[in-house]
Design a protein around this motif. Structure first.
Motif, PDB file in Angstrom:
ATOM      1  N   ILE A  65     -44.262 -19.895  15.566  1.00 48.64           N
ATOM      2  CA  ILE A  65     -43.563 -18.643  15.228  1.00 48.64           C
ATOM      3  C   ILE A  65     -43.994 -18.123  13.852  1.00 48.64           C
ATOM      4  CG2 ILE A  65     -41.617 -19.019  16.786  1.00 48.64           C
ATOM      5  CD1 ILE A  65     -39.930 -19.843  14.327  1.00 48.64           C
ATOM      6  N   ASN A  66     -45.093 -18.683  13.359  1.00 48.16           N
ATOM      7  CA  ASN A  66     -45.732 -18.221  12.120  1.00 48.16           C
ATOM      8  C   ASN A  66     -44.825 -18.298  10.900  1.00 48.16           C
ATOM      9  OD1 ASN A  66     -48.252 -17.564  13.372  1.00 48.16           O
ATOM     10  ND2 ASN A  66     -47.235 -15.762  14.233  1.00 48.16           N
ATOM     11  N   MET A  67     -44.095 -19.394  10.791  1.00 46.41           N
ATOM     12  CA  MET A  67     -43.257 -19.621   9.620  1.00 46.41           C
ATOM     13  C   MET A  67     -43.938 -20.643   8.715  1.00 46.41           C
ATOM     14  SD  MET A  67     -40.750 -17.614  10.082  1.00 46.41           S
ATOM     15  CE  MET A  67     -40.233 -16.599  11.459  1.00 46.41           C
ATOM     16  N   VAL A  68     -43.394 -20.778   7.516  1.00 46.84           N
ATOM     17  CA  VAL A  68     -43.904 -21.763   6.568  1.00 46.84           C
ATOM     18  C   VAL A  68     -42.778 -22.741   6.274  1.00 46.84           C
ATOM     19  CG1 VAL A  68     -44.842 -22.136   4.256  1.00 46.84           C
ATOM     20  CG2 VAL A  68     -45.506 -20.096   5.560  1.00 46.84           C
ATOM     21  N   ALA A  69     -43.000 -24.011   6.628  1.00 46.43           N
ATOM     22  CA  ALA A  69     -41.982 -25.039   6.401  1.00 46.43           C
ATOM     23  C   ALA A  69     -41.866 -25.331   4.911  1.00 46.43           C
ATOM     24  CB  ALA A  69     -42.345 -26.313   7.153  1.00 46.43           C
ATOM     25  N   PHE A  70     -40.648 -25.601   4.485  1.00 44.79           N
ATOM     26  CA  PHE A  70     -40.380 -26.065   3.132  1.00 44.79           C
ATOM     27  C   PHE A  70     -39.995 -27.536   3.258  1.00 44.79           C
ATOM     28  CE2 PHE A  70     -37.619 -26.937  -0.465  1.00 44.79           C
ATOM     29  CZ  PHE A  70     -38.409 -26.490  -1.514  1.00 44.79           C
ATOM     30  N   GLY A  71     -40.952 -28.416   3.020  1.00 45.16           N
ATOM     31  CA  GLY A  71     -40.714 -29.842   3.167  1.00 45.16           C
ATOM     32  C   GLY A  71     -40.756 -30.273   4.617  1.00 45.16           C
ATOM     33  N   GLU A  72     -40.422 -31.534   4.802  1.00 47.33           N
ATOM     34  CA  GLU A  72     -40.408 -32.133   6.130  1.00 47.33           C
ATOM     35  C   GLU A  72     -39.070 -31.842   6.825  1.00 47.33           C
ATOM     36  OE1 GLU A  72     -42.772 -34.115   7.906  1.00 47.33           O
ATOM     37  OE2 GLU A  72     -44.005 -33.061   6.444  1.00 47.33           O
ATOM     38  N   PRO A  73     -39.058 -31.902   8.158  1.00 46.67           N
ATOM     39  CA  PRO A  73     -37.779 -31.730   8.861  1.00 46.67           C
ATOM     40  C   PRO A  73     -36.851 -32.907   8.556  1.00 46.67           C
ATOM     41  CG  PRO A  73     -39.520 -32.324  10.404  1.00 46.67           C
ATOM     42  CD  PRO A  73     -40.176 -32.113   9.079  1.00 46.67           C
ATOM     43  N   PHE A  74     -35.582 -32.601   8.438  1.00 48.86           N
ATOM     44  CA  PHE A  74     -34.538 -33.601   8.244  1.00 48.86           C
ATOM     45  C   PHE A  74     -33.964 -33.879   9.623  1.00 48.86           C
ATOM     46  CE2 PHE A  74     -30.014 -34.537   7.117  1.00 48.86           C
ATOM     47  CZ  PHE A  74     -30.245 -35.672   6.360  1.00 48.86           C
ATOM     48  N   ILE A  75     -34.162 -35.095  10.128  1.00 50.69           N
ATOM     49  CA  ILE A  75     -33.756 -35.451  11.495  1.00 50.69           C
ATOM     50  C   ILE A  75     -32.926 -36.723  11.409  1.00 50.69           C
ATOM     51  CG2 ILE A  75     -34.538 -36.039  13.818  1.00 50.69           C
ATOM     52  CD1 ILE A  75     -37.232 -34.631  13.068  1.00 50.69           C
ATOM     53  N   VAL A  76     -31.654 -36.627  11.807  1.00 53.34           N
ATOM     54  CA  VAL A  76     -30.740 -37.758  11.686  1.00 53.34           C
ATOM     55  C   VAL A  76     -29.986 -37.944  12.999  1.00 53.34           C
ATOM     56  CG1 VAL A  76     -28.776 -38.689  10.419  1.00 53.34           C
ATOM     57  CG2 VAL A  76     -30.444 -37.296   9.225  1.00 53.34           C
ATOM     58  N   ASN A  77     -29.869 -39.201  13.420  1.00 54.13           N
ATOM     59  CA  ASN A  77     -29.107 -39.544  14.615  1.00 54.13           C
ATOM     60  C   ASN A  77     -27.756 -40.083  14.157  1.00 54.13           C
ATOM     61  OD1 ASN A  77     -28.290 -40.164  17.185  1.00 54.13           O
ATOM     62  ND2 ASN A  77     -29.830 -41.731  17.534  1.00 54.13           N
ATOM     63  N   PHE A  78     -26.688 -39.387  14.499  1.00 56.72           N
ATOM     64  CA  PHE A  78     -25.360 -39.820  14.068  1.00 56.72           C
ATOM     65  C   PHE A  78     -24.298 -39.238  14.985  1.00 56.72           C
ATOM     66  CE2 PHE A  78     -25.906 -35.734  12.150  1.00 56.72           C
ATOM     67  CZ  PHE A  78     -24.646 -35.179  12.021  1.00 56.72           C
ATOM     68  N   GLY A  79     -23.047 -39.558  14.695  1.00 59.23           N
ATOM     69  CA  GLY A  79     -21.921 -39.061  15.476  1.00 59.23           C
ATOM     70  C   GLY A  79     -21.376 -40.158  16.374  1.00 59.23           C
ATOM     71  N   SER A  80     -20.240 -39.883  16.937  1.00 63.42           N
ATOM     72  CA  SER A  80     -19.611 -40.863  17.822  1.00 63.42           C
ATOM     73  C   SER A  80     -19.193 -40.184  19.122  1.00 63.42           C
ATOM     74  CB  SER A  80     -18.390 -41.481  17.138  1.00 63.42           C
ATOM     75  OG  SER A  80     -17.455 -40.479  16.803  1.00 63.42           O
ATOM     76  N   GLU A  81     -19.111 -41.010  20.143  1.00 64.17           N
ATOM     77  CA  GLU A  81     -18.669 -40.586  21.472  1.00 64.17           C
ATOM     78  C   GLU A  81     -19.407 -39.345  21.940  1.00 64.17           C
ATOM     79  OE1 GLU A  81     -14.399 -40.511  21.414  1.00 64.17           O
ATOM     80  OE2 GLU A  81     -14.311 -42.470  20.463  1.00 64.17           O
ATOM     81  N   ASP A  82     -18.687 -38.284  22.281  1.00 58.69           N
ATOM     82  CA  ASP A  82     -19.322 -37.095  22.856  1.00 58.69           C
ATOM     83  C   ASP A  82     -20.062 -36.246  21.830  1.00 58.69           C
ATOM     84  OD1 ASP A  82     -16.971 -36.245  21.608  1.00 58.69           O
ATOM     85  OD2 ASP A  82     -16.606 -34.669  23.087  1.00 58.69           O
ATOM     86  N   LYS A  83     -20.014 -36.607  20.553  1.00 60.18           N
ATOM     87  CA  LYS A  83     -20.700 -35.845  19.514  1.00 60.18           C
ATOM     88  C   LYS A  83     -21.991 -36.510  19.056  1.00 60.18           C
ATOM     89  CE  LYS A  83     -16.177 -34.320  18.058  1.00 60.18           C
ATOM     90  NZ  LYS A  83     -15.528 -35.046  19.143  1.00 60.18           N
TER      91      LYS A  83
END
Length: 111
Positions: free
Chosen positions: A31-49
């Motif tokens: 989509i021709n954007m410029v990233a600022f840093g790396e993506p922040f990707i976190v696995n968290f939450g409980s039950e249905d979240k």
């Protein structure tokens, strides 16, 4: 600004850090954007979240998504003050996550 509600996604893909990381990188480039840093990707939450959350800052705003393990759904928000083609986003979600239903919850376009 594009908000997608994506259902029927591949459960292995939405639970994979690597797939989400590659999706983020591919999306920013296509989509021709410029990233600022790396993506922040976190696995968290409980039950249905529980699931991964992605935040990628871009020079013109951000890309955020939550991947729900329980419902095999993705909630994606691509927000930018620079125009982009929303169909590219939809196609990449289908390609990476096999979404069976993609509903545009909100879409605005610059004039």
């Amino acid at each position: 600004h594009l908000i997608l509600d994506c259902a029927g996604c591949d459960s292995e893909a939405i639970k994979s850090y690597d797939v989400i990381y590659n999706f983020s990188k591919h999306l920013v480039k296509d989509i021709n954007m410029v990233a600022f840093g790396e993506p922040f990707i976190v696995n968290f939450g409980s039950e249905d979240k529980a699931g991964y959350t992605l935040v990628q800052l871009i020079e013109t705003s951000n890309i955020c998504a939550h991947f729900s393990n329980q419902t095999n759904s993705i909630y994606l928000d691509v927000f930018s003050c620079m125009p982009y083609d929303p169909e590219i986003v939809v196609n990449l979600v289908s390609q990476y996550f096999g979404a069976k239903r993609i509903r545009r919850v909100y879409l605005t376009r610059q004039a």
